[in-house]
Design an enzyme around this catalytic site. Structure first.
Site, short mmCIF file in Angstrom:
data_model
loop_
_atom_site.label_atom_id
_atom_site.label_comp_id
_atom_site.label_asym_id
_atom_site.label_seq_id
_atom_site.Cartn_x
_atom_site.Cartn_y
_atom_site.Cartn_z
N SER A 22 64.42 44.08 53.40
CA SER A 22 64.21 44.54 54.78
C SER A 22 64.90 45.89 55.02
O SER A 22 64.32 46.79 55.64
CB SER A 22 64.78 43.53 55.78
OG SER A 22 64.04 42.34 55.73
N GLY A 96 54.00 42.19 54.50
CA GLY A 96 53.82 42.18 55.96
C GLY A 96 54.67 43.24 56.63
O GLY A 96 54.25 43.87 57.60
N GLN A 171 59.57 42.18 62.54
CA GLN A 171 58.53 43.14 62.16
C GLN A 171 57.85 43.72 63.40
O GLN A 171 57.64 44.93 63.47
CB GLN A 171 57.50 42.46 61.25
CG GLN A 171 58.12 42.03 59.92
CD GLN A 171 57.14 41.32 59.01
OE1 GLN A 171 56.02 41.03 59.40
NE2 GLN A 171 57.57 41.04 57.80
N ASP A 320 63.24 33.09 55.90
CA ASP A 320 62.76 33.26 54.53
C ASP A 320 63.46 32.31 53.55
O ASP A 320 63.05 32.20 52.39
CB ASP A 320 62.95 34.71 54.07
CG ASP A 320 62.07 35.67 54.86
OD1 ASP A 320 61.06 35.22 55.43
OD2 ASP A 320 62.39 36.87 54.90
N ARG A 351 53.86 27.95 54.24
CA ARG A 351 55.00 27.38 53.49
C ARG A 351 55.30 25.94 53.89
O ARG A 351 55.92 25.23 53.10
CB ARG A 351 56.24 28.29 53.66
CG ARG A 351 56.09 29.58 52.89
CD ARG A 351 57.30 30.49 52.98
NE ARG A 351 57.09 31.68 52.14
CZ ARG A 351 57.71 32.84 52.32
NH1 ARG A 351 58.58 32.98 53.30
NH2 ARG A 351 57.46 33.86 51.50
C1 S3P Z 1 61.13 40.83 57.93
C2 S3P Z 1 61.09 40.00 59.00
C3 S3P Z 1 60.78 38.56 58.91
C4 S3P Z 1 60.76 38.06 57.48
C5 S3P Z 1 60.14 39.00 56.54
C6 S3P Z 1 60.83 40.36 56.57
C7 S3P Z 1 61.48 42.23 58.16
O1 S3P Z 1 59.54 38.36 59.51
O2 S3P Z 1 60.14 36.80 57.39
O3 S3P Z 1 60.19 38.50 55.21
O4 S3P Z 1 61.84 42.95 57.19
O5 S3P Z 1 61.42 42.67 59.31
P1 S3P Z 1 59.39 38.30 61.11
O6 S3P Z 1 58.63 39.49 61.55
O7 S3P Z 1 58.65 37.02 61.35
O8 S3P Z 1 60.77 38.31 61.72
#
Ligand code: S3P
Length: 439
Positions: A22, A96, A171, A320, A351
């Site tokens: 992240s 994502g 995100q 995660d 998951r």
């Molecule tokens: C992430 C946020 C998380 C996490 C993902 C990485 C990020 O998702 O599950 O693996 O780097 O901002 P969310 O947007 O659901 O918080």
């Protein structure tokens, strides 16, 4: 690629987890938007962050890999208006974070871009990021009535927005904060979450001189008069990667592992809180702060775990880590209930469904809930033929399960660990390089 895993007599040694995924995405994206050149050391080596770099390069940002040990990149920031229209379709791969954060960036550009991803990413919900960005003035379109990638983005002048997220999501929050950087003098951006998600974007923007304030799960960004300042970042080890060794160390009968230089940002340490609560012999040592992010060494030893309730505001702090925590719960005495975690159904795979399916193959007593899992722990896990379903965190969680199970576990599609932890299988071998059980 298939991987065979079996239990070894002991788990011992030191591990340095790869750089935090992240924080690496953010260090690359935010430094691209900044004025100046920045060095990012210990950049996450997996395919997800490589996807972010290739998209940024396609947008005209010069990024050089300047060293491999530790992985280090140099980013030449172009400032908020310096990106150029890509002549290719941007490919976020499996990531994502790449797709959602870059959608926030593209919404404010004076050009057109298309971003897509792999088969998994093209099934994940994008309406949740499109909706607030449209309210900020962005023109974003996607498949399935603007809810799925590929996304087509026609950049616009943006304005600030006060918005309540339906789910805690770093995100979406980050996409909005990045878009808020382009809203010039047109108002502040306020993001309200039902529970606080990881706050790396806020911390990094603050370090870059942007006025971002947080009060619990409410974050406010004032549109900056000048672009953010480039900053060198040393990325801490990824607690989401350390999690596999924490659980393996806790549930293996003869284990002691030291995990060095791990990020311990409180928005990410739900796994530590839960394991301590379950009775793990876990120590947090040598705490320090690097680039506005707390870092520590973690030491884990064989433990007698008891069950836990994992729910509510804890969920975004360990989202995660649920696959590997489910493995810990299989080894713990009593019944663990994980709930309020419906988000798990829209990660790289569903998951909840796949954990229940795969852990059942290993003899675990698991029950599916709409928003979680019930795990009756304390029984033995048996080696079985399992599949990652193409999900890196499923592959590693099953690897940990296989390393404590009776007999051999075969994990199909195990090479997918390269998404976040290339070298995971080699590390597992190194830490368990002792005589096989009974050998
Ligand atoms: C992430 C946020 C998380 C996490 C993902 C990485 C990020 O998702 O599950 O693996 O780097 O901002 P969310 O947007 O659901 O918080």
């Amino acid at each position: 690629m298939e991987r065979r895993v079996k239990r070894h007599s002991a788990v011992r040694g030191e591990v340095t987890p790869p750089g935090d995924k992240s924080i690496s995405h953010r260090a690359a994206i935010l430094n691209s938007l900044a004025n100046g050149t920045a060095k990012v050391t210990n950049f996450a080596p997996g395919a997800d962050c490589a996807s972010t770099l290739s998209c940024l390069r396609a947008l005209g940002v010069k990024i050089d890999a300047v060293s491999t040990q530790p992985p280090t990149i140099e980013v030449q920031g172009v400032g908020v208006r310096g990106f150029t229209e890509p002549d290719v379709i941007l490919d976020a791969g499996n990531s994502g974070t790449t797709m959602r954060l870059l959608t926030g960036l593209l919404a404010g550009q004076a050009f057109f871009a298309v971003i897509t991803g792999d088969a998994s990413l093209c099934t994940r919900p994008m309406g949740r990021v499109i909706h607030p960005l449209r309210l900020m003035g962005g023109r974003i379109y996607g498949r399935n009535r603007d809810t799925l990638a590929p996304l087509a983005i026609k950049g616009q002048e943006l304005r600030g927005l006060d918005y309540t997220l339906p789910v805690a999501s770093a995100q979406i929050k980050s996409a909005m904060l990045i878009a808020g950087l382009f809203s010039q003098q047109k108002g502040r951006t306020v993001v309200r979450e039902p529970a606080l998600s990881r706050d790396h974007t806020e911390r990094m923007l603050q370090a870059m001189g942007v006025k971002v304030t947080a009060e619990g799960p409410v974050v406010t960004l004032m549109p900056p008069a000048a672009p953010p300042k480039a900053i060198d970042v040393h990325v801490p080890g990824d607690i989401s990667s350390a999690a596999y060794w924490l659980v393996l160390g806790a549930i293996h009968p003869d284990a002691r592992v030291r995990i060095k230089g791990t990020g311990v940002n409180p928005t990410r340490t739900g796994i530590i809180d839960v394991l301590l609560n379950m009775g793990a012999r876990l120590k947090v040592e040598n705490e320090r702060v690097i680039n506005n992010e707390p870092v520590a060494d973690l030491v884990i030893e064989s433990s007698e775990l008891t069950a836990a309730n994992i729910e509510g505001e804890l969920i975004p702090r360990l989202i995660d880590e649920v696959p590997v925590l489910a493995v810990a719960a299989c080894a713990a005495r009593g019944t663990t209930v994980i709930k309020d975690a419906a988000e798990l159904r829209v990660k790289e795979t569903d998951r909840i469904a796949f954990l229940v399916a795969e852990l059942s193959k290993m003899g675990a007593s698991v029950e599916e809930l709409p928003d979680g899992i019930i795990i009756r722990g304390g029984g033995k896990l048996n080696g079985a033929r399992c599949s990652s379903h193409g999900d890196h965190r499923m592959a590693m969680a099953l690897g940990v399960a296989g390393a404590v199970a009776d007999g051999e576990t075969l994990i199909e599609d195990a090479g997918v660990v390269d998404i976040s932890y290339p070298g995971f299988w080699q590390e597992l071998e190194r830490l368990t390089a002792h005589l096989a059980e009974g050998g």
